[in-house]
Design a protein around this motif. Structure first.
Motif, short mmCIF file in Angstrom:
data_model
loop_
_atom_site.label_atom_id
_atom_site.label_comp_id
_atom_site.label_asym_id
_atom_site.label_seq_id
_atom_site.Cartn_x
_atom_site.Cartn_y
_atom_site.Cartn_z
N ASN A 84 0.83 -1.21 0.00
CA ASN A 84 0.00 0.00 0.00
C ASN A 84 0.87 1.25 0.00
N TRP A 85 1.96 1.24 0.78
CA TRP A 85 2.88 2.38 0.81
C TRP A 85 3.52 2.54 -0.57
N HIS A 86 3.92 1.44 -1.19
CA HIS A 86 4.56 1.49 -2.49
C HIS A 86 3.59 1.98 -3.58
N LYS A 87 2.30 1.64 -3.46
CA LYS A 87 1.30 2.08 -4.43
C LYS A 87 1.09 3.59 -4.41
N GLU A 88 1.45 4.24 -3.31
CA GLU A 88 1.28 5.69 -3.20
C GLU A 88 2.30 6.46 -4.03
N ILE A 89 3.26 5.76 -4.61
CA ILE A 89 4.26 6.38 -5.47
C ILE A 89 3.71 6.37 -6.90
N SER A 90 3.41 7.56 -7.41
CA SER A 90 2.93 7.65 -8.78
C SER A 90 3.17 9.05 -9.32
N MET A 91 3.62 9.11 -10.54
CA MET A 91 3.81 10.39 -11.23
C MET A 91 4.51 11.44 -10.36
N ASN A 92 5.67 11.08 -9.82
CA ASN A 92 6.49 11.99 -9.03
C ASN A 92 5.84 12.39 -7.71
N THR A 93 4.88 11.63 -7.25
CA THR A 93 4.27 11.85 -5.95
C THR A 93 4.72 10.73 -5.03
N ILE A 94 5.41 11.10 -3.96
CA ILE A 94 5.95 10.11 -3.05
C ILE A 94 5.50 10.45 -1.64
N LYS A 95 4.99 9.46 -0.92
CA LYS A 95 4.67 9.68 0.48
C LYS A 95 5.89 9.32 1.30
N ARG A 96 6.63 10.33 1.69
CA ARG A 96 7.87 10.12 2.46
C ARG A 96 7.53 10.04 3.95
N ARG A 97 8.32 9.26 4.66
CA ARG A 97 8.10 9.08 6.10
C ARG A 97 9.42 9.15 6.84
N THR A 98 9.30 9.36 8.14
CA THR A 98 10.45 9.27 9.03
C THR A 98 10.46 7.86 9.60
N VAL A 99 11.56 7.15 9.41
CA VAL A 99 11.69 5.77 9.86
C VAL A 99 12.68 5.76 11.03
N LEU A 100 12.30 5.09 12.11
CA LEU A 100 13.17 4.96 13.28
C LEU A 100 13.57 3.51 13.45
N ILE A 101 14.88 3.27 13.54
CA ILE A 101 15.42 1.95 13.81
C ILE A 101 16.12 2.04 15.16
N LYS A 102 15.69 1.22 16.11
CA LYS A 102 16.16 1.34 17.50
C LYS A 102 16.83 0.05 17.95
N LEU A 103 18.06 0.17 18.43
CA LEU A 103 18.76 -0.96 19.04
C LEU A 103 18.46 -0.92 20.53
N LEU A 104 18.00 -2.05 21.07
CA LEU A 104 17.54 -2.09 22.46
C LEU A 104 18.52 -2.87 23.33
N ASP A 105 18.56 -2.49 24.62
CA ASP A 105 19.38 -3.24 25.57
C ASP A 105 18.55 -4.38 26.17
N GLU A 106 19.12 -5.07 27.15
CA GLU A 106 18.44 -6.23 27.73
C GLU A 106 17.15 -5.87 28.46
N ASN A 107 16.97 -4.60 28.84
CA ASN A 107 15.75 -4.15 29.51
C ASN A 107 14.73 -3.57 28.54
N GLY A 108 15.05 -3.51 27.26
CA GLY A 108 14.16 -2.95 26.26
C GLY A 108 14.29 -1.46 26.07
N ALA A 109 15.29 -0.84 26.71
CA ALA A 109 15.53 0.59 26.55
C ALA A 109 16.35 0.84 25.28
N VAL A 110 16.08 1.96 24.63
CA VAL A 110 16.79 2.32 23.40
C VAL A 110 18.22 2.74 23.75
N THR A 111 19.20 2.10 23.12
CA THR A 111 20.60 2.47 23.33
C THR A 111 21.14 3.31 22.19
N ILE A 112 20.67 3.05 20.99
CA ILE A 112 21.05 3.86 19.84
C ILE A 112 19.88 3.84 18.86
N GLN A 113 19.67 4.98 18.21
CA GLN A 113 18.56 5.11 17.28
C GLN A 113 19.04 5.73 15.99
#
Length: 153
Positions: A84-113
């Motif tokens: 569905n996200w890929h279908k939104e790309i048409s005729m130079n129209t792109i739905k851009r998003r902010t993507v967060l990738i989070k590495l977690l420690d043993e307690n589930g807390a974010v150590t690096i993002q």
């Protein structure tokens, strides 16, 4: 950072198997098997000053170039969010998003993002199908982005 608990101040490298990805609104908390391609490269500009006594070029940093991020995840019933996200790309129209990738420690807390700004899907690869296979079906999503911000949120 992870600590072993034996001595104050001692640290260990973070394991890479505990992470989460936030792709935006309806794609929050998607479980991925693998994320790769978090790389940044400065192009090199070779320049030689006309009064330089050494007959060689000087290397200067040029435009920053970001590699595409590849993410792999299992296929689930009635989950077409990537398509569905890929279908939104048409005729130079792109739905851009902010993507967060989070590495977690043993307690589930974010150590690096890693924050990927203005990300959009450039390629989706569906799973291969084999009648004699017993593996999980995997989709692959490739994202292009314009900027990466690394923080220890």
């Amino acid at each position: 950072m992870a600590t072993d608990g034996s001595k104050e101040g001692s640290t260990w490298p973070m394991p890479k198997f505990r992470f989460e990805v936030d792709l935006g609104t309806e794609l929050e908390g998607v479980a991925f098997q693998e994320v790769s391609g978090l790389d940044v490269e400065n192009q090199i500009i070779e320049y030689r000053k006309n009064n330089n006594p050494i007959f060689s070029a000087e290397n200067l940093p040029g435009i920053v170039k970001y590699g595409n991020v590849t993410m792999k995840r299992g296929v689930f019933v009635n989950d077409n969010a990537f398509w569905n996200w890929h279908k939104e790309i048409s005729m130079n129209t792109i739905k851009r998003r902010t993507v967060l990738i989070k590495l977690l420690d043993e307690n589930g807390a974010v150590t690096i993002q890693w924050q990927l700004n203005n990300a959009w899907p450039t390629k989706i690869t569906s799973t291969d199908l084999k009648s004699d296979g017993n593996e999980v079906a995997i989709d692959t999503l490739e994202l292009a982005y314009e900027q990466i911000i690394i923080s220890d949120e």
